[in-house]
Motif scaffolding. Structure first.
Motif, PDB file in Angstrom:
ATOM      1  N   GLY A 332       0.845  -1.180   0.000  1.00  0.00           N
ATOM      2  CA  GLY A 332       0.000   0.000   0.000  1.00  0.00           C
ATOM      3  C   GLY A 332       0.886   1.237   0.000  1.00  0.00           C
ATOM      4  N   ALA A 333       0.405   2.314  -0.599  1.00  0.00           N
ATOM      5  CA  ALA A 333       1.171   3.558  -0.595  1.00  0.00           C
ATOM      6  C   ALA A 333       0.251   4.699  -0.230  1.00  0.00           C
ATOM      7  CB  ALA A 333       1.784   3.815  -1.969  1.00  0.00           C
ATOM      8  N   LEU A 334       0.779   5.628   0.556  1.00  0.00           N
ATOM      9  CA  LEU A 334       0.008   6.822   0.871  1.00  0.00           C
ATOM     10  C   LEU A 334       0.801   8.035   0.422  1.00  0.00           C
ATOM     11  CD1 LEU A 334      -2.017   7.674   4.021  1.00  0.00           C
ATOM     12  CD2 LEU A 334      -0.413   9.326   3.107  1.00  0.00           C
ATOM     13  N   MET A 335       0.199   8.854  -0.409  1.00  0.00           N
ATOM     14  CA  MET A 335       0.885  10.031  -0.928  1.00  0.00           C
ATOM     15  C   MET A 335       0.277  11.291  -0.326  1.00  0.00           C
ATOM     16  SD  MET A 335       1.829  11.023  -4.846  1.00  0.00           S
ATOM     17  CE  MET A 335       0.252  11.460  -5.525  1.00  0.00           C
ATOM     18  N   ALA A 336       1.137  12.124   0.260  1.00  0.00           N
ATOM     19  CA  ALA A 336       0.688  13.390   0.850  1.00  0.00           C
ATOM     20  C   ALA A 336       1.317  14.544   0.072  1.00  0.00           C
ATOM     21  CB  ALA A 336       1.100  13.440   2.323  1.00  0.00           C
ATOM     22  N   PRO A 337       0.679  15.697   0.096  1.00  0.00           N
ATOM     23  CA  PRO A 337       1.157  16.776  -0.773  1.00  0.00           C
ATOM     24  C   PRO A 337       2.409  17.509  -0.285  1.00  0.00           C
ATOM     25  CG  PRO A 337      -0.822  17.453   0.384  1.00  0.00           C
ATOM     26  CD  PRO A 337      -0.585  16.029   0.742  1.00  0.00           C
ATOM     27  N   THR A 338       2.753  17.413   0.974  1.00  0.00           N
ATOM     28  CA  THR A 338       3.976  18.080   1.432  1.00  0.00           C
ATOM     29  C   THR A 338       4.787  17.123   2.301  1.00  0.00           C
ATOM     30  OG1 THR A 338       3.036  18.883   3.498  1.00  0.00           O
ATOM     31  CG2 THR A 338       2.778  20.311   1.573  1.00  0.00           C
ATOM     32  N   GLU A 339       6.057  17.462   2.465  1.00  0.00           N
ATOM     33  CA  GLU A 339       6.954  16.657   3.287  1.00  0.00           C
ATOM     34  C   GLU A 339       6.432  16.502   4.712  1.00  0.00           C
ATOM     35  OE1 GLU A 339      10.832  16.439   2.695  1.00  0.00           O
ATOM     36  OE2 GLU A 339      10.198  16.375   0.593  1.00  0.00           O
TER      37      GLU A 339
END
Ligand code: ADP
Ligand code: MG
Length: 700
Positions: A332-339
């Motif tokens: 699974g991968a979770l992508m967030a918009p900022t560090e």
């Protein structure tokens, strides 16, 4: 200037009802003239250019592509002796004398002005350059309100100009960009409006009865009446919706070819997960999970939007979806918009996963080369079960062993292209999360055929947070209140002012503020500091101390916007709250009110009259409601739709002119038109830009 612009307008719009008689452009447009820096305009130097840059205006053309936030209605002209109460009025006066002074950061310009009935003291904030124009004897028209100090000027006309009392556009100004200046620049930019290229085919324009792009821009910026402005806006909105539709059609065509491996029924890992949670899931969470399970059984990749206000419990549901992949030995991968968001998510998820024996990795572009390599290998070998990261996740060299479920957080901050990049060449099931409740029409427009799950009710029966707006000169009372909470054994946040320059400067300012506060308002209390320049381990330890009540107060930057979760924290002070966006304030406020105790949010700002109209609207909205949906709607009104989508970059393809709540029929027309177009033609470039630009968004 009035005359020429007016003639141009009449010519431009003469053809509104008879499209075949529109004048042909004088010559081939030269769009490059619109691409020139705003510094090419009269009266724009580096300082003003920088200020304009901050509101997204870099080129002459950008000026045309900013929508007025509203139009000023004419107000009555009055004589000074007839001014009554605080009603808005226009006075036509002669300057007797003028002077300026400073009060803190504020520059105040005052002029004694008079007509044959009397004299009054007129006041401007932060427009010092005006002083030299106000020599005694100058005739000037002022629009504003009388108050007990005199006459507070909102706009003015010098000498021949007559914008002020008439129907005039009002632009999103900032404290260092005067309305007057913005209007002047707009007039200059409009002189180049004939250089604007028309991307819509003539047949389409004729069929839809739409004016030319250049005429529409003129109508928006220099209308004679509201209806004319609205017709221009609708034309530009139609084009934006058409481009968006075409972009969605392109990505949908790619997606239709994808198939995902169906996932079986949830098993033992998910049972352990549920059992490990210190609470039972809410009805809304259960329903969302059931909807996700149903999606995952199909071979068409899931495309679902999980929408829920701050604190509604999205993370738990998102992790459920990720664990569905893990239980099958997939990833699974979770992508967030900022560090910082990615790191916060990583900390939260890692804590929940460790006891389950699920391995979580963090991948951001700020990792050192060695750490980056290690993370990449874990991802490629499948040793990382769940990967949390930024857009770094979608870079070419990242090779997932077997990605089955992807979660994209804060959906609206990514553009169409970036969302599809994570999916390209693989076909995971995708769950999109958004904390900014997006009206359904907007969601469908922007995300196309996404299914929507909603977490409408917050978990516990939490008390609504009480919010107050406190003027700066009374901030000591805010701290007094905060100390009372601390003395009762509660904890608190102090959010530092937003500084735009760089994360490093923000971090330094936060540390300085924590130091200052330790010796002043919060002397004797344990004050920690949290910002984006701390290493992950340091941040983790600060958070751990705060959670363990070894710290009373966290002085923090907006890193606490998301993911920070300490129910014992019951009060928050936001310094210089006028600088934050509405969505951001709402997110910040969501850090308190997480337990059963009554919580408070104190928004400190300069005095009301020193703030821009937008800032006043935002703060009033925050005080008046804690409902995220309502705030989102207000945000739409205040900022325009495009910005709600996080499309902060300037450019042609953002939704700047669309008003989705009223543009339903326009939306349908654009959808039909998109379907009927034989090819994208000149619009292809705009579609490219929309997809491409969004692919680079979020690199902060
Ligand atoms: P969101 O991401 O939607 O803002 P979170 O997932 O961070 O919200 O959840 C907010 C808080 O509520 C967290 O402390 C979380 O542990 C808690 N929480 C989530 N679901 C429940 C629930 N069903 N009952 C009680 N608390 C919950
Ligand atoms: Mg969250």
């Amino acid at each position: 200037m009035g005359t020429t612009a007016r003639v141009g307008l009449v010519v431009g719009f003469a053809g509104l009802d008879t499209p075949d008689r529109w004048p042909r452009p004088r010559s081939t447009p030269r769009p490059e003239r619109l691409g020139a820096s705003v510094e090419a305009l009269h009266g724009v130097g580096p300082t003003l250019a920088r200020r304009l840059g901050r509101i997204g205006v870099e080129t002459v053309g950008d000026l045309l592509w900013q929508r007025p936030r509203r139009y000023e209605q004419p107000v009555p002209s009055k004589r000074i002796s007839d001014l009554f109460g605080e009603e808005e009025a226009v006075i036509e006066v002669v300057v007797r004398s003028a002077s300026s002074r400073r009060r803190g950061r504020l520059k105040i310009l005052t002029a004694r002005v008079g007509d044959d009935t009397g004299e009054i003291k007129a006041t401007w904030f932060n427009q010092p350059w005006l002083e030299e124009k106000l020599s005694p004897g100058t005739r000037i028209r002022l629009r504003g309100r009388a108050n007990r100090y005199g006459f507070a000027v909102s706009t003015y006309d010098l000498e021949g100009d007559v914008d002020t009392a008439d129907f005039a556009p009002v632009y999103p100004a900032s404290e260092d960009l005067a309305q007057k200046k913005l209007r002047d620049l707009r007039v200059q930019a409009l002189e180049l409006v004939r250089e604007v290229v028309e991307p819509l085919p003539a047949t389409l324009l004729a069929r839809e009865g739409l004016p030319l792009r250049s005429d529409a821009l003129t109508a928006v910026h220099k209308p004679r009446a509201l209806a004319e402005a609205e017709a221009g806006r609708a034309r530009l909105a139609f084009e934006e919706l058409l481009v968006l539709r075409l972009a969605l059609m392109r990505t949908a065509a790619q997606r239709e070819q994808a198939t995902a491996a169906p996932l079986d029924e949830p098993s033992e890992l998910l049972e352990r997960y549920r059992a490990s949670l210190p609470f039972t899931l809410t009805k809304d969470q259960e329903r969302s999970i059931a909807e996700i399970d149903a999606d995952l059984e199909r071979s068409i990749p899931m495309q679902r939007l999980l929408q829920g206000d701050v604190g509604s419990g999205k993370t738990v549901v998102a992790l459920y979806a990720l664990l569905r992949a893990v239980e099958l030995g997939r990833q699974g991968a979770l992508m967030a918009p900022t560090e910082t968001l990615a790191e916060q998510h990583f900390l939260t998820i890692d804590e929940l996963c460790a006891p389950l024996g699920v391995r979580v990795s963090l991948l951001t572009s700020s990792l050192r080369a060695r750490e980056h390599n290690v993370a990449r290998q874990l991802i490629a070998s499948g040793d990382a079960h769940i990967v949390v990261g930024t857009h770094a996740l979608i870079q070419k060299e990242i090779d997932f062993h077997d990605l089955a479920v992807a979660v994209v957080d804060e959906q609206h901050r990514f553009g169409v292209g970036q969302r599809s990049a994570l999916v390209e060449g693989r076909s995971p099931h995708v769950l999109h999360l958004t904390a900014t409740p997006i009206p359904r029409t907007l969601a469908l427009t922007v995300y196309g055929d996404l299914e929507v799950s909603e977490l409408a009710m917050p978990p516990a029966n939490r008390k609504p947070i009480i919010t107050a707006w406190v003027a700066e000169d009374r901030s000591s009372e805010a701290y007094q209140r905060l100390r009372r909470h601390l003395d009762d054994g509660r904890q608190a946040y102090v959010v530092c002012p937003l500084i735009e320059e760089s994360e490093t400067r923000v971090a330094r300012a936060a540390e300085a503020e924590a130091e200052r506060i330790r010796g002043a308002e919060l002397k004797g209390y344990r004050v920690g500091c949290l910002h984006g320049r701390l290493r992950t381990a340091e941040r983790r330890s600060v958070m751990a101390s705060f959670r363990a009540r070894e710290l009373d107060v966290l002085v923090a930057t907006t890193v606490i916007e998301v993911g920070v979760d300490v129910p014992n924290a019951t009060i928050m002070i936001v310094q210089e709250a006028d600088r934050f966006g509405l969505a951001q304030l709402h997110q910040l406020r969501g850090r308190v009110g997480r337990g059963a105790e009554q919580s408070y949010c104190l928004l400190v700002s300069r005095a009301r009259e020193e703030l821009s109209e937008g800032a006043v609207d935002r703060l009033e909205a925050m005080v008046s409601t804690t409902d995220g949906f309502e705030l989102a709607e207000r945000d739409l009104e205040i900022r325009g739709e495009g910005q709600l989508l996080g499309a902060r970059q300037s450019g042609f393809s953002d939704l700047r002119f669309v008003r989705l709540r009223q543009d339903q029929s326009l939306l349908e027309r654009a959808r039909d038109a998109a379907r009927e177009l034989e090819n994208e033609g000149l619009l292809a470039e705009h579609v490219d830009r929309l997809l491409d630009k969004s692919a680079h968004l979020g690199e902060s």
